[in-house]
Design an enzyme around this catalytic site. Structure first.
Site, short mmCIF file in Angstrom:
data_model
loop_
_atom_site.label_atom_id
_atom_site.label_comp_id
_atom_site.label_asym_id
_atom_site.label_seq_id
_atom_site.Cartn_x
_atom_site.Cartn_y
_atom_site.Cartn_z
N ASP A 126 5.67 -7.76 6.11
CA ASP A 126 5.70 -8.17 4.91
C ASP A 126 7.37 -7.92 4.42
O ASP A 126 7.10 -8.42 3.16
CB ASP A 126 4.59 -6.95 4.03
CG ASP A 126 3.02 -6.75 4.71
OD1 ASP A 126 3.63 -6.56 6.25
OD2 ASP A 126 2.81 -6.64 4.08
N ASP B 25 10.02 -2.97 -1.36
CA ASP B 25 8.93 -3.67 -2.71
C ASP B 25 10.00 -4.58 -3.45
O ASP B 25 9.41 -5.22 -4.00
CB ASP B 25 7.39 -3.06 -2.53
CG ASP B 25 6.33 -3.38 -2.21
OD1 ASP B 25 6.28 -3.97 -0.85
OD2 ASP B 25 5.63 -1.75 -1.79
N1 GLY Z 1 2.32 -5.09 1.46
C1 GLY Z 1 1.88 -6.01 1.00
C2 GLY Z 1 -0.23 -6.89 1.98
O1 GLY Z 1 -0.31 -5.94 1.26
O2 GLY Z 1 0.40 -8.29 1.76
#
Ligand code: GLY
Length: 408
Positions: free
Chosen positions: A190, A125
């Protein structure tokens, strides 16, 4: 029928038509007003609401993320939180728009809360966290200190890249709920959002290594994450020994074969950024195809705020405002790259997002801008709530819109 009787009937008919149109005039006017998009006004609204939110956050020395089930502010986890960069990122956008130094000072002070997380190597992240905060901050101030933070964060992120799989591992698998899924090398759609940090750091350092990794990741994802209709799987689990795909599954979507709404938006945004930095037409093509998938679904449901998953169409299902904000921000950028014009849809997205239903009045909604987003339904987490990233991409979209279509 005699002449007088038919004259009388015609007269009555005309009278009814006049009465009906008078009664409905205000509604038509209201509808027209609703469809006017006043972006400077919306940006000024955002400044008022975020002033209140920043005051509360300063008092608590925390970063707001969402609301709890009891309607209290849920602050980001000070140990690490994938959403911690969004609030300072929103403040950077308000500085960019207004030139008011108060926003710069606030953004700087909130992002220092998590500066040490640049050394975190336990998940992917770092792009979300550091590009939205320090990345925006560096673009606006050119401070060397911010640049060094971005470089360190990018080094932590690329430590999760593996040549065999050709991608950056999203989650570790020995802890938490991820440990229960039997994955070995999970990569989620993501993760496309973390690549912007790498493209940027290659430019800042003149070292192509980060960009090469971003391209490898984008290519592997393009090959393995998408279905023939250009919707994407959420999770691809790779075999770290062979690099082959083990499983195609979901974590936050309705089912393995469904199209989780926010995931489609991450893919669209991610490939648009890949085109910005590489000018490779295959990324532009991918972004256009994902955009078409999303827009076709919006037309089908006659709503620009999707259900939390495109394969869920129960009218009582929660919608996900955050997916719409990410989508519209990406579409505004994409609109400049292609012969397709997305402007009509961009307006629809922003009108729906800015309607009374979704945009909170100043001083309400615990000072978040937008209502009605979804974190993760399968985890029973953050359902029909405000989210700091919905607000971030909405402000980014307003800023982009203002630059591109409003300013002369
Ligand atoms: N992992 C990021 C989201 O929940 O979109």
């Amino acid at each position: 029928m005699n002449k007088n009787r038919s004259r009388f009937l015609i007269f009555c008919g005309i009278f009814i038509v006049i009465l009906y149109s008078c009664k409905h005039k205000p509604q038509i006017k209201e509808l027209k007003n609703k469809q006017t998009l006043n972006v400077p006004l919306l940006l000024s609204h955002a400044q008022k609401q975020l002033s209140l939110q920043a005051a509360e956050a300063l008092k608590n020395k925390r970063i707001p993320r969402t609301l709890t089930k009891n309607g209290e502010i849920h602050w980001t986890n000070p140990k690490f939180d994938w959403t911690e960069g969004f609030f300072p990122g929103s403040l950077w956008y308000l500085y960019r728009y207004s030139d008011d130094k108060k926003w710069m000072e606030l953004a700087d002070s909130f992002q220092t809360h998590f500066e040490t997380h640049k050394l975190n190597t336990t998940n992917h992240d770092l792009g979300f966290v550091f590009n939205c905060s320090y990345g925006n901050g560096y673009e606006l101030t050119k401070k060397d200190k911010y640049k060094q933070v971005l470089i360190t964060a990018a080094n932590s992120l690329v430590s999760r890249f593996d040549e065999k799989t050709g991608c950056i591992k999203s989650w570790d698998t020995h802890l938490g709920w991820q440990a229960k899924r039997g994955w070995e090398y999970p990569v989620i759609i993501d993760n496309m959002m973390n690549l912007e940090l790498l493209f940027k750091v290659s430019e800042l350092t003149n070292d192509p290594k980060y960009k090469k990794i971003a391209i490898a990741h984008a290519d592997t994802t393009l090959k393995n994450h998408f279905r023939s209709d250009y919707s994407s799987y959420h999770v691809i689990d790779y075999d770290p020994e062979t690099g082959k795909v083990r499983k195609r599954q979901t974590a936050q979507g309705f089912s393995d074969e469904s199209a989780w709404a926010r995931g489609q938006a991450w893919g669209l945004y991610g490939y648009t950024v890949c085109f910005r930095y590489t000018k490779d037409k295959k990324y532009l093509n991918q972004a256009n195809k994902i955009a078409n998938f999303i827009i076709d679904n919006a037309k089908k449901t006659n709503s620009y705020i999707p259900y939390w998953d495109y394969n869920v169409n129960n009218i009582h299902a929660p919608k996900d405002v955050s997916a719409a904000t990410i989508t519209v921000s990406a579409l505004i950028e994409l609109d400049g790259y292609t012969n397709n014009s997305y402007k009509e849809f961009i307006d629809h997205f922003l009108i729906d997002l800015s309607s009374e239903k979704n945009l909170a009045k100043v001083g309400t909604n615990k000072n978040f801008l937008l209502k009605h987003s979804v974190g993760s339904i399968p985890h029973d987490n953050e359902i029909d709530v405000p989210l700091n990233y919905a607000d971030y991409y909405y402000i980014e979209a307003l800023w982009r819109y203002n630059q591109k279509y409003t300013k002369s």
